[in-house]
Every structure is written in C-alpha cells, then in structure tokens.
Motif scaffolding. Sequence first.
Motif, PDB file in Angstrom:
ATOM      1  N   UNK A 130      -4.437 -11.861   9.237  1.00 30.84           N
ATOM      2  CA  UNK A 130      -2.977 -11.973   9.400  1.00 30.84           C
ATOM      3  C   UNK A 130      -2.405 -10.753  10.100  1.00 30.84           C
ATOM      4  N   UNK A 131      -1.483 -10.996  11.029  1.00 33.29           N
ATOM      5  CA  UNK A 131      -0.907  -9.908  11.817  1.00 33.29           C
ATOM      6  C   UNK A 131       0.156  -9.133  11.043  1.00 33.29           C
ATOM      7  N   UNK A 132       0.635  -9.685   9.909  1.00 29.19           N
ATOM      8  CA  UNK A 132       1.684  -8.999   9.154  1.00 29.19           C
ATOM      9  C   UNK A 132       1.124  -7.952   8.193  1.00 29.19           C
ATOM     10  N   UNK A 133      -0.172  -7.821   8.123  1.00 26.12           N
ATOM     11  CA  UNK A 133      -0.765  -6.865   7.183  1.00 26.12           C
ATOM     12  C   UNK A 133      -0.376  -5.436   7.536  1.00 26.12           C
ATOM     13  N   UNK A 134      -0.197  -4.638   6.481  1.00 26.29           N
ATOM     14  CA  UNK A 134       0.146  -3.233   6.666  1.00 26.29           C
ATOM     15  C   UNK A 134      -1.058  -2.350   6.374  1.00 26.29           C
ATOM     16  N   UNK A 135      -1.038  -1.193   6.963  1.00 28.78           N
ATOM     17  CA  UNK A 135      -2.107  -0.218   6.818  1.00 28.78           C
ATOM     18  C   UNK A 135      -1.500   1.110   6.392  1.00 28.78           C
ATOM     19  N   UNK A 136      -2.210   1.891   5.593  1.00 30.42           N
ATOM     20  CA  UNK A 136      -3.592   1.714   5.150  1.00 30.42           C
ATOM     21  C   UNK A 136      -3.741   0.604   4.108  1.00 30.42           C
ATOM     22  N   UNK A 137      -4.912  -0.036   4.098  1.00 29.57           N
ATOM     23  CA  UNK A 137      -5.155  -1.123   3.145  1.00 29.57           C
ATOM     24  C   UNK A 137      -5.419  -0.596   1.745  1.00 29.57           C
ATOM     25  N   UNK A 156       7.258 -10.743  -1.885  1.00 28.10           N
ATOM     26  CA  UNK A 156       8.371 -10.603  -0.967  1.00 28.10           C
ATOM     27  C   UNK A 156       8.651  -9.183  -0.524  1.00 28.10           C
ATOM     28  N   UNK A 157       8.027  -8.181  -1.136  1.00 20.16           N
ATOM     29  CA  UNK A 157       8.239  -6.791  -0.742  1.00 20.16           C
ATOM     30  C   UNK A 157       7.233  -6.401   0.350  1.00 20.16           C
ATOM     31  N   UNK A 158       7.702  -5.566   1.269  1.00 24.63           N
ATOM     32  CA  UNK A 158       6.831  -5.149   2.367  1.00 24.63           C
ATOM     33  C   UNK A 158       5.564  -4.461   1.876  1.00 24.63           C
ATOM     34  N   UNK A 159       5.709  -3.647   0.834  1.00 21.33           N
ATOM     35  CA  UNK A 159       4.556  -2.872   0.384  1.00 21.33           C
ATOM     36  C   UNK A 159       3.415  -3.758  -0.119  1.00 21.33           C
ATOM     37  N   UNK A 160       3.716  -5.006  -0.477  1.00 21.18           N
ATOM     38  CA  UNK A 160       2.660  -5.920  -0.922  1.00 21.18           C
ATOM     39  C   UNK A 160       1.685  -6.240   0.194  1.00 21.18           C
ATOM     40  N   UNK A 161       2.107  -6.036   1.453  1.00 17.57           N
ATOM     41  CA  UNK A 161       1.235  -6.344   2.586  1.00 17.57           C
ATOM     42  C   UNK A 161       0.112  -5.328   2.766  1.00 17.57           C
ATOM     43  N   UNK A 162       0.139  -4.259   1.977  1.00 12.00           N
ATOM     44  CA  UNK A 162      -0.998  -3.337   1.964  1.00 12.00           C
ATOM     45  C   UNK A 162      -2.153  -3.903   1.129  1.00 12.00           C
ATOM     46  N   UNK A 163      -1.834  -4.779   0.203  1.00 14.76           N
ATOM     47  CA  UNK A 163      -2.827  -5.236  -0.769  1.00 14.76           C
ATOM     48  C   UNK A 163      -3.868  -6.147  -0.134  1.00 14.76           C
ATOM     49  N   UNK A 164      -5.137  -5.901  -0.465  1.00 12.83           N
ATOM     50  CA  UNK A 164      -6.240  -6.716   0.024  1.00 12.83           C
ATOM     51  C   UNK A 164      -6.989  -7.398  -1.122  1.00 12.83           C
ATOM     52  N   UNK A 165      -6.364  -7.444  -2.290  1.00 14.30           N
ATOM     53  CA  UNK A 165      -7.004  -8.150  -3.392  1.00 14.30           C
ATOM     54  C   UNK A 165      -7.041  -7.338  -4.667  1.00 14.30           C
ATOM     55  N   UNK A 166      -7.255  -8.046  -5.785  1.00 10.91           N
ATOM     56  CA  UNK A 166      -7.357  -7.417  -7.100  1.00 10.91           C
ATOM     57  C   UNK A 166      -8.742  -7.719  -7.667  1.00 10.91           C
ATOM     58  N   UNK A 167      -9.423  -6.662  -8.092  1.00 14.74           N
ATOM     59  CA  UNK A 167     -10.757  -6.811  -8.681  1.00 14.74           C
ATOM     60  C   UNK A 167     -10.732  -6.333 -10.121  1.00 14.74           C
ATOM     61  N   UNK A 168     -11.524  -6.988 -10.961  1.00 13.64           N
ATOM     62  CA  UNK A 168     -11.628  -6.628 -12.368  1.00 13.64           C
ATOM     63  C   UNK A 168     -13.066  -6.196 -12.633  1.00 13.64           C
ATOM     64  N   UNK A 169     -13.221  -5.024 -13.229  1.00 14.02           N
ATOM     65  CA  UNK A 169     -14.558  -4.444 -13.329  1.00 14.02           C
ATOM     66  C   UNK A 169     -14.681  -3.616 -14.605  1.00 14.02           C
ATOM     67  N   UNK A 170     -15.896  -3.532 -15.105  1.00  7.46           N
ATOM     68  CA  UNK A 170     -16.200  -2.668 -16.242  1.00  7.46           C
ATOM     69  C   UNK A 170     -17.027  -1.490 -15.746  1.00  7.46           C
ATOM     70  N   UNK A 171     -16.670  -0.307 -16.202  1.00  4.06           N
ATOM     71  CA  UNK A 171     -17.445   0.878 -15.850  1.00  4.06           C
ATOM     72  C   UNK A 171     -18.486   1.239 -16.901  1.00  4.06           C
ATOM     73  N   UNK A 172     -18.499   0.500 -17.992  1.00  6.98           N
ATOM     74  CA  UNK A 172     -19.427   0.816 -19.080  1.00  6.98           C
ATOM     75  C   UNK A 172     -20.518  -0.234 -19.236  1.00  6.98           C
ATOM     76  N   UNK A 173     -20.246  -1.464 -18.841  1.00  7.22           N
ATOM     77  CA  UNK A 173     -21.238  -2.527 -18.941  1.00  7.22           C
ATOM     78  C   UNK A 173     -21.681  -2.935 -17.540  1.00  7.22           C
ATOM     79  N   UNK A 174     -22.929  -3.290 -17.423  1.00  5.48           N
ATOM     80  CA  UNK A 174     -23.531  -3.527 -16.110  1.00  5.48           C
ATOM     81  C   UNK A 174     -23.278  -4.957 -15.644  1.00  5.48           C
TER      82      UNK A 174
END
Length: 747
Positions: free
Chosen positions: A295-302, A335-353
Amino acid sequence: MDKRIAAIKDGTEIRRYVRIQVIGKEGVGKSSLVRRLVGNSNMKVNSTDGIDIVTKCKIRTTDGKWVIGKVETERDKIMKRIQETVRKEPKQSEPVNSEGIPCDGDNTEKEANISKQEHKSPTKDRIRIASPGTNTVEPSLTGENKVNIGHNVTIVEKKSETDIPNENVGVLSKDIKKADDLVKTDDMMKTITEQMDKILLKIKKDQNKMTSESLVECGLWDFAGQKDYYATHQTFLNPHAIYLLVTNISDDISATGDETDFDSIEEYIDFWFDSIHCLSTSSPEKKTNIPKGYPKHRLYPPVIVVCTHIDEYKPHKLEMRKKEYINRFQGIFGGQDKANHNRGIHFISNTESFELDCKKLKDTIYEVAKETMFFEEALPTQWIQLENALSVLKHESKQNILSFQNIVELSQITFIGKEQLLPFLTYQHKIGNIIFFEDINEYIILQPEWLVKCFRCLVCDDHEFKRNHAIVNSTNWQHLEKTGQLSDDIIDRLFEKEPELEFGKYKTHILNVMEKFDILVKPKFKDTKDNSSSIPDSYYMPCMIKQQSTSLDSIRNMFEGENCRFSCSPWLILEFKFLPLAYFNHILFYYFTRYEVCEKKAQKTLYRGKTLVNLDKTGLRKLCICFSKNAIALQVWTLSDVDDNINRTILEELCKKIEELKERLRQSISYDIKAKCSKGDYSNKEGRMTFEELGEKCENGHYVCSEHNERHSKDDLEKTWLQHADIVMAKLNTEQAEKNPQNSIGN
C-alpha cells in the motif's frame, strides 16, 4: 590492471543494512526478545542499561532465513563487499598504473615498482593507485604532513598522563594532554594502506572460494525502558530503521482522555507510536522501487508491535485477550495517521519455547525489510577506503571520538573529495556505524557503544553493583537526585563506574560532546537576595531533575512580600498533537542559557516539568515555564510595568526554538498557539483558545471562560498573546521559505 583495484576506484556497490530498534517501557521483555531472535533464549537476562547493540545476525534475501553466527570483523565485511562488487561489475575501467599493488607471492612489506622520479611516501603512492590521484594531503602549519589525532579525540591507552587544567573553560574543563597527540600522516597512511593491501591479497587468493549468499547485515539496538534514559535515547533514534515496539499483553494501550500527568505518558504504547510518528516520512527513500502490492499510504519508519508475557494466560483466556487487545488497538488508532506505521501485532513468550511464534515474527521482519528494499543504496566503492580507515581507528587504535577536522584530513588521505565526505558520514550514521549530526558536526563519535556507556555513567541506573556507594550519601549526590545538578566531583566519581574506559581522562571532550547533544547544560543562576549572578561549577541534566513540582502559589510566595504581589498575564499555551519528551530538555536548555534561573535561600526554582527565570536583571519580571501532556505553557509574572513588545518577543522566541528543534531533530510535529485566563490551570485543556476560537466565542468584547464559567474581557487574551500569533508564524514561515523553498511551517 587488477580488476579489484578498478572496482574500488570506479565501481558502485549496492549496500544493504537493516537496523532494528527495540523500544518500549521498562520490564516488558525487550532484552529477552532480542536474545530469542539471535538464538540466546536460555541466557540469563538483566535489564538493559542504556542501549545494547547486537550485530551477530544476518538475513538472507532469497528466503528470509536468519543466519546467526559470530560477529564478522570489519576486514571480513570489506573483503566480501569488494568481491561482490567485482563479481557484478559489468564495465571496463580505464587502465591505470598498477605499480605498488601487491600480487601473489609478494612480500607485504615490499614496495614494488615505486616511481623514482621524485621522493614520495611509499604508502601514499600505493594508496593513490587504488583511488583517483587528484587530491593531496594538506600540510600542517608547521610544514609537516600530519593528522592531529589527539585534538578532540579520545584514545584509550594505558599510559601515564599529566592532568593539565584549561584556564579558558573553567573548573570542569581539566583535560589530559598526551605526548603522542600528533600522529604523522605517513604513519597513519601506512597502517591504513597495509590493511587494505591485506584485504586485496586475501580476496585475490581466495577469489574462487568466496561465494555470495545474498546476506544482509542486521543490527539490533535494545533501548532501555527506564524513563531516565529517554532524553539520551533521542540521540540514537533513527528514521531509517524497523522498530519493534514491545509491550506486556496485560498492559493498557493508551492513557485515558483525562490523563495530564507529564511523568506517566510513556507508560502507554500510543506514546511510542507518537514518538516514532515524529520521525515519519511518507515513503522509504526509494519509493519508486517499492515492490508491487505494498500500500502506498504506509508510513515510515515501520513498526511491529510485539506483545510479550502470553505465557501468563491459560490457552482459552489467551485467545480472548488477543482479540481484546487487537480490538482495543484498532479502536484507539483506527483512522489516525500514526496507525499507518504499524505492520502487524505479534504475541510471543520469552520464557517458553514457542518456536513458531518466533519464526512468524522473524518472517514479518523479513517482509518489512523487503518492503524497504533492505534500505539499499548505491554507493561509491571509493568510500570503502575511508570506511577501512575508520575501522583501523576504531578497532586497532581503539579511538572513540574524532573531530571533524580530523575526518577531513583522513578523507584527503583516502582521496575522498569534500563533496563526498558529508554523504559518507551521513550514511555511516544512518546504519549506526558512527554518530554524526550535520548541524552539530564538530565531532564524530566513532564508537556508538562508547557514547552509550558514557551516558550511562551520568544517568543513574538501577544496578546497585555498578553504583559508587561512597558518594550516595554525599550532599552532591543529593543535589543530583533532587535537582539534576552534576558537580565536578560527582562527574569524576560517576565516570569511575566504567574505569576500563577511562572517561575521566578525557572529561572535557566528553562534556563538550554532551553539551553539543543537549544532554548537559551549564546555566546561570540569580539570587534575588543580593541581585548577584554566578555560574556554578556544575552542569545540569534536566532529564535528571527529580525535585517534585510544587504549586505555582508556593513558588510565587517565595518572591512576594506583604505589599509586593505579582501581576500575572494570561497563559500562553503551545498545544501539540504530540510533544516528544525530548523537547522538555531542549526547551529547558534554551531558557537556562537565555535567562537566569531564579533562586531563593539556596533553593533554585528547578522542578520536574516546571521552572522560573528572570526576564531582566531587576528581578521585577519573571517567566514561568510549565510542561504538561503535549503542551508548553508560559506565564509572565510582573512587579512593575512591562514593555509592550515583551509578549510578542517571548512568543516569537519559543516558536522559533520549536522550529529549530523540528529541523535539527528532523521530526514532524505540529502545534496550535492558544491562550487561557491567568487564573486557569495550564494543564487543563478547558478554556484554551486560538485567536479564531476567541473571535467565535466573543460578544461585546467578552467571552465566557469554560473552566471557571465566568465572563472575561477578550483583550486579556488578545492583546497579550493571540494578536501576535499570525504575525509571528507568518514571519517564521517567510524565513523558512527563504532558507528552504521546499518547506514551510505549518501549525
């Protein structure tokens, strides 16, 4: 002619580098995440103290696989880059004399075919062959060709020195003068050239063994989450990076709408999105090369959001929390411009493999890196020699700071023209190899980690084993924790926290650099008791001011008498869509150095988010500066009449400073000029009005103050501040347009 030499002389390389910056508040698992990404998830993790820089991974462009291994030497990296350039070089270079270039079987110390027409330095001849030979090394004033490596340079060596005070810059400017400060040009050229010769010999010898895996270097910058470090972090934030915004899945995303606490806004990820949005560009540097489908509307930095601590939820509750978090995120940012920086949400554990979760995150980072074309740039291979020279200084000579004049002389040695030096330094800063700001170019920081450790010494960390317990109970230490005051003694003893880096021996250089970066300030103070003015033998770090703010009434009472009461102007409010915390420091610096800070009975009016200065030497007119969430508020306190132009001058000074900061920090922020009644709460949005809003709400010369539900004269706001707003901004806009026709100021 050897094609490797031709490649260095005339070639172009496609340079790729992915800089990943890991940010978020304290304790959310940033360091643990970094270690998972680089395969060290079983290591015991301590909280990051400043910034940790990890460079042991690469990304393969063909399939996105992360290749983890030992850190390559700069020499090995340069070898691969030259070989890659030779492999891809399609054109024939003009023939040049190959004399002096070592070949297989040559003794590396043997000079081959040196011209005997005139006496020249052998190393100069050899390096000239590998580069255009039109430049020369400028002689010094003494007639010798030399590079002043000692002036404005820090060299870590275990030698005895004599501490010589510099009388021109006061008590805090003791510095070490080294007997071997000056290094002759020929000596430096010899070291640099020998390194390049070894590289070329190795490439020629192993050319059939070297293969290209299309690997891109990665640097992971793990930023400490303690708020004390935020001011220093500003030095290292970079728009040419991928940001991993780490948060605890249990935390709320945003503050409530009524949140005005200046000290708590960094607790929420919308604060971090706003901070990154200040660095934003509408497209990566090579927008025309963005692969199709993005998408051309994406903002940087990602930005990639990474939610940790998922192991604290049972499976069925975890899925509910994920959906709740995503819905909350979309509800706040939709609807906010700053949301165009977002490239996704990840869910992760740092204690379990959960390797699948980690792999998905790595794949997303790869896709985002591919979207930015791995930040690729076509660069002259001629730069390789100067980069090699910096490598020699950094890794063999162990130098940390270099003056701009020194780098100019080095560029002459390696035959980089003046027109190429600034782009070279800018790129090296962009990838994190050095720290360099074009508008503060007196110094080049060769070792980013060294500067980080320097900042860490002066910013109180939470690791007790690194504290100097001998000074914790001292008066000077109490001043540091309360007011941010750094005495000469405290600086010396804090630098002892890292004795192996020998910061104390080069204190003047370090403090000068920190002043250049607006980390430190040396303000003037005025005691109203005897009208005396003095410059204390201390620096101040506004980010370290922890003296709890008292009420404005209490501050006024310090300077009022029974028959001597201040008359207070309406509040001037600069209301921002987002005000980075770093601006708090910069604005305080400005008022510290522009005016004298008020002092009464040995107590300075320096508070967290608030200060009071004298507008003139009489002490009859003062300026109160206050900070709240996304706002700067100013109020004039007077015991006598004021000049009619004082309000316009104050407004113009502040707006001009904001515009300077926007340009200097390369940030995109906007604000409205507003005012509110003198008795109002500056941190409360109620009652703030622009000039246009005042006109809309005014009738018969009066308006209703929404904060107090009282009628006020419109002249109170208009004739003090608002009548000047359009004039001031028009003037600044004109000045900006004349300076840079492509940009204008918008508020």
